[in-house]
Design a protein around this motif. Structure first.
Motif, PDB file in Angstrom:
ATOM      1  N   GLN A  65      41.130  19.465  50.578  1.00  0.00           N
ATOM      2  CA  GLN A  65      41.247  20.905  50.327  1.00  0.00           C
ATOM      3  C   GLN A  65      41.035  21.712  51.601  1.00  0.00           C
ATOM      4  OE1 GLN A  65      42.618  21.437  47.760  1.00  0.00           O
ATOM      5  NE2 GLN A  65      42.138  19.564  46.642  1.00  0.00           N
ATOM      6  N   GLU A 106      47.775  34.338  47.125  1.00  0.00           N
ATOM      7  CA  GLU A 106      47.579  33.472  45.950  1.00  0.00           C
ATOM      8  C   GLU A 106      47.184  32.064  46.378  1.00  0.00           C
ATOM      9  OE1 GLU A 106      47.499  33.387  42.724  1.00  0.00           O
ATOM     10  OE2 GLU A 106      47.650  31.205  42.617  1.00  0.00           O
ATOM     11  N   SER A 139      43.620  30.223  45.674  1.00  0.00           N
ATOM     12  CA  SER A 139      43.600  28.930  45.001  1.00  0.00           C
ATOM     13  C   SER A 139      42.831  27.906  45.830  1.00  0.00           C
ATOM     14  CB  SER A 139      45.032  28.467  44.768  1.00  0.00           C
ATOM     15  OG  SER A 139      45.038  27.191  44.240  1.00  0.00           O
ATOM     16  N   ASN A 198      39.120  28.384  45.713  1.00  0.00           N
ATOM     17  CA  ASN A 198      38.577  27.840  44.461  1.00  0.00           C
ATOM     18  C   ASN A 198      38.477  26.335  44.527  1.00  0.00           C
ATOM     19  OD1 ASN A 198      38.337  30.297  43.326  1.00  0.00           O
ATOM     20  ND2 ASN A 198      40.214  30.187  42.132  1.00  0.00           N
ATOM     21  N   ARG A 199      39.534  25.711  45.060  1.00  0.00           N
ATOM     22  CA  ARG A 199      39.530  24.248  45.107  1.00  0.00           C
ATOM     23  C   ARG A 199      38.403  23.744  45.980  1.00  0.00           C
ATOM     24  NH1 ARG A 199      45.880  22.641  45.451  1.00  0.00           N
ATOM     25  NH2 ARG A 199      46.504  24.386  44.159  1.00  0.00           N
ATOM     26  N   PHE A 242      35.232  24.007  44.062  1.00  0.00           N
ATOM     27  CA  PHE A 242      35.143  23.007  42.992  1.00  0.00           C
ATOM     28  C   PHE A 242      34.882  21.624  43.562  1.00  0.00           C
ATOM     29  CE2 PHE A 242      37.957  25.816  40.207  1.00  0.00           C
ATOM     30  CZ  PHE A 242      36.850  26.370  39.612  1.00  0.00           C
ATOM     31  N   ALA A 243      35.581  21.323  44.670  1.00  0.00           N
ATOM     32  CA  ALA A 243      35.397  20.015  45.281  1.00  0.00           C
ATOM     33  C   ALA A 243      33.966  19.879  45.786  1.00  0.00           C
ATOM     34  CB  ALA A 243      36.382  19.829  46.427  1.00  0.00           C
ATOM     35  N   ASN A 246      31.313  21.409  44.515  1.00  0.00           N
ATOM     36  CA  ASN A 246      30.469  21.163  43.332  1.00  0.00           C
ATOM     37  C   ASN A 246      30.469  19.693  42.965  1.00  0.00           C
ATOM     38  OD1 ASN A 246      29.500  23.611  42.777  1.00  0.00           O
ATOM     39  ND2 ASN A 246      31.013  24.134  41.220  1.00  0.00           N
ATOM     40  N   HIS A 247      31.664  19.150  42.946  1.00  0.00           N
ATOM     41  CA  HIS A 247      31.811  17.759  42.540  1.00  0.00           C
ATOM     42  C   HIS A 247      31.042  16.848  43.498  1.00  0.00           C
ATOM     43  CE1 HIS A 247      33.692  14.581  40.353  1.00  0.00           C
ATOM     44  NE2 HIS A 247      34.080  14.014  41.473  1.00  0.00           N
ATOM     45  N   ASN A 281      48.783  26.447  40.544  1.00  0.00           N
ATOM     46  CA  ASN A 281      47.592  26.415  41.393  1.00  0.00           C
ATOM     47  C   ASN A 281      46.322  26.307  40.564  1.00  0.00           C
ATOM     48  OD1 ASN A 281      48.687  26.461  43.904  1.00  0.00           O
ATOM     49  ND2 ASN A 281      48.789  28.674  44.031  1.00  0.00           N
ATOM     50  N   ILE A 282      46.252  27.121  39.518  1.00  0.00           N
ATOM     51  CA  ILE A 282      45.028  27.145  38.709  1.00  0.00           C
ATOM     52  C   ILE A 282      44.789  25.785  38.072  1.00  0.00           C
ATOM     53  CG2 ILE A 282      43.988  28.144  36.659  1.00  0.00           C
ATOM     54  CD1 ILE A 282      45.320  30.768  37.393  1.00  0.00           C
ATOM     55  N   GLU A 314      45.785  22.928  39.212  1.00  0.00           N
ATOM     56  CA  GLU A 314      45.332  21.973  40.226  1.00  0.00           C
ATOM     57  C   GLU A 314      43.872  22.187  40.586  1.00  0.00           C
ATOM     58  OE1 GLU A 314      48.045  21.818  43.561  1.00  0.00           O
ATOM     59  OE2 GLU A 314      49.639  21.254  42.171  1.00  0.00           O
ATOM     60  N   GLU A 315      43.467  23.454  40.643  1.00  0.00           N
ATOM     61  CA  GLU A 315      42.055  23.744  40.902  1.00  0.00           C
ATOM     62  C   GLU A 315      41.186  23.087  39.839  1.00  0.00           C
ATOM     63  OE1 GLU A 315      41.689  27.998  40.821  1.00  0.00           O
ATOM     64  OE2 GLU A 315      43.305  28.128  42.293  1.00  0.00           O
ATOM     65  N   VAL A 318      40.729  19.522  40.350  1.00  0.00           N
ATOM     66  CA  VAL A 318      39.758  19.239  41.412  1.00  0.00           C
ATOM     67  C   VAL A 318      38.343  19.371  40.854  1.00  0.00           C
ATOM     68  CG1 VAL A 318      38.804  20.084  43.588  1.00  0.00           C
ATOM     69  CG2 VAL A 318      41.261  19.915  43.297  1.00  0.00           C
ATOM     70  N   ALA A 319      38.166  20.387  39.990  1.00  0.00           N
ATOM     71  CA  ALA A 319      36.827  20.663  39.472  1.00  0.00           C
ATOM     72  C   ALA A 319      36.261  19.498  38.687  1.00  0.00           C
ATOM     73  CB  ALA A 319      36.856  21.908  38.599  1.00  0.00           C
ATOM     74  N   ILE A 320      37.107  18.731  38.000  1.00  0.00           N
ATOM     75  CA  ILE A 320      36.567  17.593  37.258  1.00  0.00           C
ATOM     76  C   ILE A 320      36.749  16.313  38.054  1.00  0.00           C
ATOM     77  CG2 ILE A 320      36.730  18.599  34.977  1.00  0.00           C
ATOM     78  CD1 ILE A 320      39.285  16.936  34.597  1.00  0.00           C
ATOM     79  N   GLY A 321      36.927  16.452  39.354  1.00  0.00           N
ATOM     80  CA  GLY A 321      36.898  15.290  40.229  1.00  0.00           C
ATOM     81  C   GLY A 321      38.206  14.535  40.335  1.00  0.00           C
ATOM     82  N   ILE A 328      32.395  25.333  34.691  1.00  0.00           N
ATOM     83  CA  ILE A 328      33.368  25.069  35.748  1.00  0.00           C
ATOM     84  C   ILE A 328      33.558  26.291  36.632  1.00  0.00           C
ATOM     85  CG2 ILE A 328      35.806  24.595  36.238  1.00  0.00           C
ATOM     86  CD1 ILE A 328      35.845  22.731  33.886  1.00  0.00           C
TER      87      ILE A 328
END
Lengths: 183, 561
Positions: A41, A121, A125, A128-129, A132-133, A135-136, B111-112, B114-115, B118-121, B260
């Motif tokens: 990301q 956009e 995105s 956010n990724r 999230f990454a 967090n993971h 995009n959303i 795909e995000e 990513v959030a759930i690994g 999330i």
């Protein structure tokens, strides 16, 4: 009778040691994988920034500082190594991008530009990724750290030199501080 | 409760196993009952023909074993057919379409999604899809190979803002990560798909039943009745299976969605918007309701609480879901209501000011006022600002007047005036010139540079009608009011059907069949040209804007003019 004692004294601890060792190994692999997820990301973000700067350059002739900051932050982030350094550089980059978009708000032409809309956009995105990454990654870090520090596991971890992993933290003070209230 | 997405996954497999067990037990019981009935009749006949024989109605253990074996085979066949191409079947059944790469709104959804993955690994291959309907709803599907689909309707994509859409996608992702999506998909595949066949047969029985007489008719009827009964049992069972789809999973998915992206308000707003709009009842088939974020059919059972509702309903009360989320965000339902009202007010206030329009051989041309102008040379003629491919031209000494596009050399010269990306083979039905690809409300449409007409494929019409980026001129609003008002008064369905189709018909740019001039719908009687071959629509200049304006301002049924 002796056989039973042998089982209790020797075989069960060995079995336990093997299982624990394997578990730690797999945790470490997962952690590595999660870190790779962040890397993907981040790379995506680095690739987007030159486009962004190129699009904005024509409009933001009087705000060169902002653009230069973004470029500087990007090259810093690319050259950073290690979890802590990377986190620091990323936070700086995020900040400069934020200030860039704040400036863009003042230029309606640029804001409505088709390219800019798409880039905005894409960047949203990507932000956010990244988070999230992160967090993971932190989830797995916590899991590994707990597994290493727990009592009987600790012996195995020390024996085979498992080290605690670092969290990918937000170092930015302004994010952590509660907003000031003024009347 | 599971704390990370890593742990959530581990508890899902036993539920799927339970499902299979239920299926096998069901088949066994049904087969057992059938076996008893069969045995009864056979024994009865034997007893009649050989009186005096000792009669046993009960089944022997070997017979029961045989029945068990048969039902096992039946269950396995059923499983194989249900699980074969699991996702593809649902995509077909729901009519979901892949995302359009050129569409800005679709790109945002991609995009959303795909995000979220990513959030759930990134353990699932999550694909975004779209349902081409005006309804507002979203669903998720998953199969055994960790492929998943999150489908969102065009209505939702266009009407929700980014954070709300993120929340909806996060909710669906939560379903996928928790595994109730897989369970749900399998349940629907095993028992839900038959509802469609069932309703078809029911219709056939009711409408055609009386028409078939004689031996062949009776046989067809008998077959239909048997199929109907079998399927009814299956559907009844689907209801029973709903017992296993707990309402709790929706609450849990809401909670995980908030985990999330930490935005309970976004999800609450999204749910509120969905609940205030059409959720697709009638459009979305029976038996698949449990796949969706909100039941497409609003019903009382969902809205009530208590043991009965908890057992048989698949979705919890919307108001309660929203209340929980709002409590997390320290907000109240009143705020949402006010926001919605404010948005409506804003829409009314947003009207653009009037636009000021700018605006010149042996050739003569017919101008807008109806006068012949000339003489011009060919280049002069083509350079005239009011000159269009559809203008009438006349060459001195060459006899008849003709449309400019009919003349090959004129047509070629006009083509040079086109600036921008052309589509090559799509030509304007009025001007016979190439159409340009143009971005309109976030999606690409094909527009003629000369007459301003627009050509849209079927699913794009709905998309554009939903989106509200464009601001309309006062002139368009006036036209829309007039048109809707007048036409509603003038045409009832009967009268409209009787009208002769006397006007020259246009050719569809993509399939070259003749298009028909009709109203967009009877509620919105704006004239458009529709191709019944490829389902595309041609809008003349302003027609699309008028239609959009009429729908945005809810002019249907109001007699204004």
């Amino acid at each position: 009778m002796i056989i039973y004692v042998l089982i209790v004294v020797v075989i069960i601890p060995i079995l336990w040691a093997v299982i624990t060792y394997n578990r730690l190994i797999s945790l470490r692999a997962h952690l590595k994988n999660a870190w790779a997820g962040i890397d993907v990301q981040l790379k995506r973000r680095y690739d987007l920034i030159p486009n962004l700067v190129e699009t904005a350059k024509g409009y933001l002739k009087h705000e060169r500082e902002v653009l230069e900051n973004v470029i500087k932050a990007r090259s810093q982030a690319i050259s950073a190594s290690g979890v802590q350094d990377q986190a620091k550089a990323e936070n700086f980059l995020t900040q400069t991008l934020k200030s860039l978009f704040a400036v863009v708000e003042n230029y309606p032409d640029l804001k409505a530009n088709q390219n800019m809309l798409t880039l905005h956009e894409e960047l949203t995105s990507t932000e956010n990724r990244v988070s999230f990454a992160r967090n993971h990654y932190n989830d797995w870090t916590a899991k590994l750290n707990i597994a290493i520090q727990r009592f009987p596991n600790r012996i195995i971890a020390n024996l085979f030199n498992f080290k605690k992993a670092e969290f990918f933290e937000i170092e930015d003070v302004s994010v952590r501080r509660a907003p000031e209230v003024k009347f | 409760m599971a704390l990370t997405y890593v742990e959530i996954e581990q508890e899902k497999s036993y539920r799927i196993f339970l499902l299979f067990a239920i299926l096998i037990v069901f088949y066994f019981l049904t087969a057992l009952i059938l076996g008893y009935i069969l045995k009864f009749f056979i024994t009865f006949r034997i007893a009649l023909s050989h009186p005096g024989l000792s009669i046993r109605f009960a089944l022997t253990p070997i017979q029961i074993l045989f029945i068990f074996f048969v039902s096992l085979v039946a269950a396995i066949i059923h499983l194989r057919f249900s699980l074969n191409r699991l996702l593809g079947k649902f995509i077909l059944r729901l009519g979901a379409k892949p995302l359009d790469r050129k569409d800005r709104y679709h790109q945002r959804l991609r995009n959303i999604v795909e995000e979220a993955s990513v959030a759930i690994g990134s353990r699932y291959q999550i694909r975004g899809m779209v349902l081409p309907t005006l309804a507002m709803n979203a669903f998720a599907l998953a199969d055994f190979d960790n492929n998943a689909i999150i489908g969102v309707t065009e209505g939702l994509i266009s009407r929700l803002n980014r954070s709300q859409l993120e929340a909806v996608v996060a909710h669906e992702t939560a379903h996928i990560a928790q595994g109730d999506c897989l369970q749900n998909t399998i349940t629907c595949s095993l028992f839900g798909v038959y509802a469609l066949i069932l309703s078809k047969i029911r219709n056939q029985l009711e409408s055609r039943g009386r028409r078939y007489y004689g031996r062949a008719g009776a046989q067809v009827m008998a077959l239909a009745v048997v199929t109907y009964l079998t399927l009814s049992i299956l559907q009844g069972m689907a209801r029973f299976i709903k017992l296993t789809i707990s309402r709790q999973r929706e609450y849990r998915a809401d909670a995980t969605a908030v985990r999330i992206n930490r935005n309970p308000l976004g999800l609450a707003e999204a749910l509120y918007e969905i609940s205030r709009n059409w959720r697709g009842s009638g459009d979305i088939g029976d038996g698949l309701e449990s796949l969706f974020i909100m039941n497409p059919r609003a019903n009382e059972l969902d809205e009530s609480e208590g043991l009965w509702a908890d057992l048989f309903s698949t979705h919890p009360p919307i108001s309660k879901r929203i209340k929980i989320l709002l409590a997390m965000a320290h907000s109240e339902i009143r705020v949402l209501e006010e926001k919605r009202k404010a948005k409506k007010r804003l829409k009314k206030a947003r009207r653009a000011p009037k636009k000021v329009s700018l605006g010149r051989g042996s050739w003569y041309a017919h101008d807008k006022e109806g006068n012949w102008k000339g003489p011009y040379t060919l280049p002069q003629l083509v350079a005239l600002s009011w000159f269009r491919p559809s203008s009438w031209v006349y060459q001195k000494g060459k006899g008849k007047a003709e449309r400019a596009f009919r003349n090959p050399s004129l047509s070629k010269m006009l083509a040079k005036r086109i600036r921008g990306r052309t589509t090559g083979n799509l030509r304007c039905p009025r001007c016979n010139q190439c159409l340009l690809e143009k971005e309109y409300e976030g999606t690409t449409v094909y527009r003629c540079m000369f007459c301003g007409g627009k050509f849209l494929e079927n699913d794009k019409v709905a998309r554009i009608l939903l989106r509200e980026e464009r601001v309309f001129l006062e002139r368009i609003l006036k036209l829309a009011k007039e048109m809707v008002g007048k036409n509603v008064k003038r045409y009832t369905i009967k009268r409209w059907k009787k009208l002769p189709k006397e006007f020259p018909q246009l050719k569809c740019p993509s399939c070259l069949k003749e298009m028909r001039r009709t109203f967009y719908s009877l509620a919105y009687p704006i004239e458009v040209d529709r191709c019944y071959g490829c389902q595309a629509t041609w809008f003349d200049k302003d027609e699309l804007a008028i239609l959009q304006c009429a729908i945005e301002n809810n002019l249907a049924g109001k007699k204004i003019a």
